[in-house]
Structure formats: structure tokens, C-alpha cells
Scaffold this active site. Structure first.
Site, PDB file in Angstrom:
ATOM      1  N   ARG A   1      63.828  44.580  41.654  1.00 56.24           N
ATOM      2  CA  ARG A   1      63.487  43.578  40.810  1.00 56.24           C
ATOM      3  C   ARG A   1      64.557  42.782  40.310  1.00 56.24           C
ATOM      4  NH1 ARG A   1      65.370  42.588  35.169  1.00 56.24           N
ATOM      5  NH2 ARG A   1      63.338  41.748  34.054  1.00 56.24           N
TER       6      ARG A   1
ATOM      7  N   GLY B   1      63.165  39.713  30.914  1.00 52.00           N
ATOM      8  CA  GLY B   1      63.173  38.743  31.799  1.00 52.00           C
ATOM      9  C   GLY B   1      61.836  38.004  32.259  1.00 52.00           C
TER      10      GLY B   1
ATOM     11  N   GLY C   1      65.560  39.602  37.338  1.00 51.60           N
ATOM     12  CA  GLY C   1      65.147  39.290  35.999  1.00 51.60           C
ATOM     13  C   GLY C   1      65.368  37.852  36.077  1.00 51.60           C
ATOM     14  N   ASP C   2      65.608  37.251  34.731  1.00 51.77           N
ATOM     15  CA  ASP C   2      65.771  35.814  34.718  1.00 51.77           C
ATOM     16  C   ASP C   2      67.312  35.339  34.726  1.00 51.77           C
ATOM     17  OD1 ASP C   2      65.980  37.571  32.191  1.00 51.77           O
ATOM     18  OD2 ASP C   2      66.393  35.733  31.168  1.00 51.77           O
TER      19      ASP C   2
ATOM     20  N   THR D   1      72.367  42.102  27.975  1.00 51.20           N
ATOM     21  CA  THR D   1      72.837  41.132  28.820  1.00 51.20           C
ATOM     22  C   THR D   1      74.003  40.506  28.181  1.00 51.20           C
ATOM     23  OG1 THR D   1      70.807  40.904  30.133  1.00 51.20           O
ATOM     24  CG2 THR D   1      72.190  38.977  30.008  1.00 51.20           C
TER      25      THR D   1
ATOM     26  N   THR E   1      68.573  36.116  26.661  1.00 45.36           N
ATOM     27  CA  THR E   1      68.703  37.505  26.840  1.00 45.36           C
ATOM     28  C   THR E   1      67.325  38.334  26.304  1.00 45.36           C
ATOM     29  OG1 THR E   1      69.528  39.713  26.281  1.00 45.36           O
ATOM     30  CG2 THR E   1      69.824  37.810  24.616  1.00 45.36           C
ATOM     31  N   GLY E   2      66.699  38.967  27.061  1.00 40.20           N
ATOM     32  CA  GLY E   2      65.372  39.627  26.674  1.00 40.20           C
ATOM     33  C   GLY E   2      64.635  39.963  27.931  1.00 40.20           C
TER      34      GLY E   2
HETATM   35  N1  ASP Z   1      67.044  39.303  30.515  1.00 47.43           N
HETATM   36  C1  ASP Z   1      67.418  40.526  31.191  1.00 47.43           C
HETATM   37  C2  ASP Z   1      66.767  40.804  32.497  1.00 47.43           C
HETATM   38  O1  ASP Z   1      65.523  40.721  32.023  1.00 47.43           O
HETATM   39  C3  ASP Z   1      67.762  41.679  30.547  1.00 47.43           C
HETATM   40  C4  ASP Z   1      68.465  41.529  29.362  1.00 47.43           C
HETATM   41  O2  ASP Z   1      68.486  40.511  28.510  1.00 47.43           O
HETATM   42  O3  ASP Z   1      69.038  42.560  28.777  1.00 47.43           O
HETATM   43  O4  ASP Z   1      66.946  41.290  33.614  1.00 47.43           O
END
Ligand code: ASP
Length: 341
Positions: free
Chosen positions: A234, A259, A236-237, A206, A256-257
């Protein structure tokens, strides 16, 4: 003997966890500031060629320079974060725009959000498949609608009505991301059959940016393809204001992480709330949330953030995070691993 082994395992776990923790806090230099990330995760030196490293550093620098040019000429933090994010969205290196990961169905579905801390306005799009730069659509939702989040076909229609560039869904096809999906599906199948442990794609590519402009306004933004092999629409965050993105007059955060953990813990807002209510520094707040709270529940990832004075935090609990910052003097600095060298 048993006790000894348990103690050894316990100590190793602590050491192993902490070996992956990084809190890079940079003091304000005064004036306009920009900090960006291109995703955290299992980014290991042994898996990267010097060419890969160079490509990431160069693209991060290009994004920082583009944002800085706007900030340095008196432009708004909002314009700077959009410019920086668009450069990363147009690159296949990151999991956003062109380089978005694949869903279980073999499609690319993107999410993005932006929040302006100056006036508290926010916009987001989720699950869009044909918008070349989802961050532009998120900004349009923020500035040209009475809503905060739009999803799927409606968001695409909204973007089309505002002449935001749309592309055929095939534009987002990249060989590298397709291979990641195939590998993950294979592992999932094998696991269902009880053969091996699933291979998980722990690289969260991300992209995000947070800027402070000459007027003292903060803006934060995030854009993503989500997580490889995601199912059933789905989300994410990243498009969730307060979870993956947040900005107010105190600070701005882009995450980022994994989510789901960031949503359940309202990570970006939690950092701002800790600073505001507990009167603690940006560095103390980000360390508490990323290196303690998230880590304890297994939430892997990181954040970039800055406060109203221009202090920066780039904090993550994974082996690496593509990241960088630029301050008043205009020299972009970029990093990939915990320890560079
Ligand atoms: N945070 C993002 C998600 O969960 C993924 C990412 O950070 O690459 O969609």
C-alpha cells in the site's frame, strides 16, 4: 421525544466535529518563511506526559532552526525543507525515517516526495526499505532523473548509485512502533471474530515542510512510513504529487492524514487550484478543503501551507497536529493541540 433525541445527537455531532477543527492562519512577516508538521491525529493532552510534549517541541524547533539557518543566509527553499525533514526523519518521534510505522508483514516501507514551485520540478520515492533519509532519494529523483516517482527496489538501486546513505532494514525497528502494530493486529483479529471494535491508530506522524526563500521560491516536501498495518505494498498520499505534496508559484502544501482520502481528493493541488482559479486566500482555501470537503467524507488529517507572500496556514480536523513555523525574526513557534495551554 424521538425527534428530540435525534436533534440532540445531530447537534452533539456538529459540536464534536467542530471541537476538533483548527485553522491557524498566520500573517506574513515578509522575508523567508518555513512551516512544518510532524503529523496530525488523535493527539490528546491526557495521553502525553510533560516529557513527551517537551521532546516534540524541541525536535520541531530544531527542524525549524535548521531550515531557517539556510533561508536566512540566502539558501534555497528546497534546501531548507530537506534539512528540516531530515531532522525529523532521524528522530524516532515521528512516523518517517527512523520512527517509521510497521506494515502488516512487520517491515518498514517509506514514502517521500518533494516539489519545487519555482521550476515545477518534482520527485518521489515509494515503498523503500533501506534508505536512511527517503527525502534525499526523492530530491535525487527530482534533480537527477527524467522521472517523477520511483518505487521499491528500483528506487533503492537509484539511491545507491547516487551514494545516498542506505542502512540495514533493522535500523527502522523501534519498540514503540512494533507495539502499535501488535495492538492493531490483535484488535483486527478480535474484530474478525466478532468480539470488539477494531482499535485504529489514528496518529498520523508523517512529517512535512514548506518554505519560501529570499528569491520568492516555494518548495514543499513530505516523508512518511505510511499507516500502521498497511498491506500488499500500500502506498499513501505522501509520495503522490498533488495529493500529499504540491508547490507552484501560488503556494506550497504538505499534508498528513488518512492517505486514501487525500489521494481521492487531490488535496494539496486542490488547495492551490482554489486559490488560483477562485482568487481566494490561502486561509479560505485550506479551511474549505480540510474543514469542509475532507470532513464531510470522513477524511481525517491536516495540512501546512504557505503562499507566495509568506502567509501561513496550519489547518487540521483532528484533535492535534505537531506543527510549527518560523518567520523573518527567527523565533521558532511550535504547537501540538488545538488550544495550547
Ligand atoms: N498520509 C500518510 C499516509 O496515508 C499517513 C500520515 O500522514 O501519517 O500514508
Amino acid at each position: 421525544m424521538k425527534k428530540c433525541i435525534l436533534f440532540f445527537v445531530f447537534i452533539s455531532l456538529i459540536f464534536f466535529d467542530h471541537a476538533f477543527l483548527c485553522a491557524q492562519n498566520i500573517k506574513s512577516a515578509g522575508g523567508p518563511t518555513l512551516v512544518i508538521h510532524g503529523g496530525a491525529g488523535t493527539i490528546l493532552r491526557e495521553n502525553m506526559t510533560p516529557e513527551d510534549e517537551k521532546a516534540y517541541h524541541e525536535k520541531l524547533k530544531e527542524a525549524l532552526n535548521a531550515g531557517y539557518k539556510i533561508l536566512n543566509s540566502g539558501g534555497a527553499a528546497e534546501e531548507a525543507v530537506v534539512a528540516a525533514i531530515m531532522i525529523m526523519e532521524d528522530s524516532p518521534l515521528f512516523n518517517a525515517g527512523k520512527g517509521a510505522v510497521f506494515t502488516n508483514e512487520g517491515t518498514n516501507e517509506m514514502d517521500a516526495s518533494i516539489m519545487n514551485g519555482g521550476d515545477g520540478s518534482a520527485g518521489a520515492v515509494a515503498g523503500v526499505k533501506t534508505i536512511k533519509n527517503p527525502i534525499l532519494a526523492a530530491q535525487a529523483v527530482k534533480s537527477n532523473s527524467e522521472h517523477v516517482m520511483m518505487a521499491g527496489k528500483g528506487a533503492e538501486q537509484f539511491a545507491a548509485d547516487r551514494n545516498i546513505e542506505r542502512v540495514d532494514a533493522s535500523y527502522f525497528y523501534t519498540e514503540r512502533r512494533k507495539k502499535q502494530l501488535d495492538k492493531l493486529k490483535e484488535a483486527e483479529k478480535a474484530n474478525e471474530e466478532g468480539n470488539i471494535k477494531p482499535w485504529k491508530d489514528y496518529k498520523y506522524g508523517t512529517v512535512g515542510a514548506v518554505a519560501l526563500d529570499k528569491n520568492g521560491n516555494i518548495c514543499a516536501a513530505t516523508s512518511t512510513g505510511g499507516m500502521t498495518n498497511k498491506k500488499y505494498g500500500r502506498i499513501g498520499d505522501s509520495p503522490v504529487i498533488g495529493a500529499g505534496t504540491f508547490a507552484n508559484k501560488t503556494c506550497g502544501v504538505s499534508a498528513t492524514g488518512h492517505g486514501e482520502y487525500f489521494i481521492r481528493n487531490v488535496v494539496a493541488y486542490d488547495i492551490a487550484a482554489m486559490m488560483e482559479y477562485k482568487k481566494i486566500s490561502l486561509g479560505a482555501a485550506t479551511e474549505k478543503i480540510v474543514m469542509e470537503k475532507l470532513l464531510q467524507i470522513g477524511g481525517s488529517g491536516g495540512i501546512v501551507a504557505l503562499d507566495a507572500n509568506g502567509n501561513i496556514s496550519m489547518t487540521f480536523n483532528t484533535p492535534g497536529m505537531y506543527r510549527g513555523y518560523i518567520q523573518k525574526e527567527g523565533r521558532p513557534r511550535t504547537f501540538i493541540y488545538k488550544i495550547e495551554g
